[in-house]
Design a protein around this motif. Sequence first.
Motif, mmCIF file in Angstrom:
data_model
loop_
_atom_site.group_PDB
_atom_site.id
_atom_site.type_symbol
_atom_site.label_atom_id
_atom_site.label_comp_id
_atom_site.label_asym_id
_atom_site.label_seq_id
_atom_site.Cartn_x
_atom_site.Cartn_y
_atom_site.Cartn_z
ATOM 1 N N HIS A 34 -3.689 11.255 -2.245
ATOM 2 C CA HIS A 34 -4.425 10.001 -2.165
ATOM 3 C C HIS A 34 -5.281 10.031 -0.907
ATOM 4 O O HIS A 34 -4.749 10.048 0.204
ATOM 5 N N VAL A 35 -6.593 10.030 -1.097
ATOM 6 C CA VAL A 35 -7.487 9.992 0.048
ATOM 7 C C VAL A 35 -7.376 8.622 0.720
ATOM 8 O O VAL A 35 -7.284 8.513 1.935
ATOM 9 N N LYS A 36 -7.381 7.575 -0.108
ATOM 10 C CA LYS A 36 -7.195 6.211 0.378
ATOM 11 C C LYS A 36 -5.881 5.676 -0.181
ATOM 12 O O LYS A 36 -5.464 6.082 -1.266
ATOM 13 N N PRO A 37 -5.239 4.759 0.528
ATOM 14 C CA PRO A 37 -3.979 4.196 0.011
ATOM 15 C C PRO A 37 -4.190 3.470 -1.317
ATOM 16 O O PRO A 37 -5.224 2.838 -1.530
ATOM 17 N N ARG A 38 -3.203 3.567 -2.203
ATOM 18 C CA ARG A 38 -3.200 2.804 -3.442
ATOM 19 C C ARG A 38 -2.743 1.394 -3.097
ATOM 20 O O ARG A 38 -1.674 1.215 -2.514
ATOM 21 N N GLN A 39 -3.551 0.414 -3.432
ATOM 22 C CA GLN A 39 -3.218 -0.960 -3.103
ATOM 23 C C GLN A 39 -2.653 -1.670 -4.328
ATOM 24 O O GLN A 39 -3.233 -1.607 -5.409
ATOM 25 N N GLN A 47 0.847 -1.192 0.000
ATOM 26 C CA GLN A 47 0.000 0.000 0.000
ATOM 27 C C GLN A 47 0.877 1.233 0.000
ATOM 28 O O GLN A 47 1.851 1.308 0.750
ATOM 29 N N ARG A 62 0.499 5.534 0.026
ATOM 30 C CA ARG A 62 -0.395 6.689 0.155
ATOM 31 C C ARG A 62 0.450 7.954 0.161
ATOM 32 O O ARG A 62 1.300 8.136 1.030
ATOM 33 N N TRP A 120 -0.070 11.483 0.805
ATOM 34 C CA TRP A 120 -1.041 12.435 1.343
ATOM 35 C C TRP A 120 -0.623 13.847 0.969
ATOM 36 O O TRP A 120 0.549 14.161 1.044
#
Length: 170
Positions: free
Chosen positions: A91-96, A84, A86, A88
């Motif tokens: 990215h609001v949510k982590p890139r998986q 993961q 992220r 910040w």
Amino acid sequence: MSKEIILFRERQRFRQFWLWVVVLGVAAIFWVGFVYQVLLGGQYGNRPVPDVQLSILFVLVGLGLPYFFYRMSLTTEVRPGLVQVRFWPFHVKPRQIPLHLVRDFERVTYSPIGDYGGWGIRWGSKGKAYNMSGNEGVKLYFYNRDPLLIGSQRAGELFQAISEARQMKV
């Protein structure tokens, strides 16, 4: 509910001295203007803006810009079968990144400016990169897309964690 295993976690921030000189230099122009014009009552420049506009610019650029760069971070986590990333606040949510999609990976030393055009979320002729500082990282090669470089101050540990995560059952 059991905690999920985290094999590697790293949070990076911009640490480059030259970057902070530029950011704080730009902010200082607005600090000086605010203090001189709004607080001391002078006129800052040949065609000064109204105090309200200067106050808004002071908050946005003089305070907001340094705060934005201070808070910006790259968080990398390795879990069983997954990486993961992220960056910040972009990215609001982590890139998986599921590791079953990764064909191969390697620890690399790279030129941030020469290979990717700098630091941050970058696209270059060698693929995409997430990096904050330094010139080491792990490059992931995929079956169906361009490579991805994840910059790290602890590239050896990141490489080892990805090796372990690929072996573990999800």
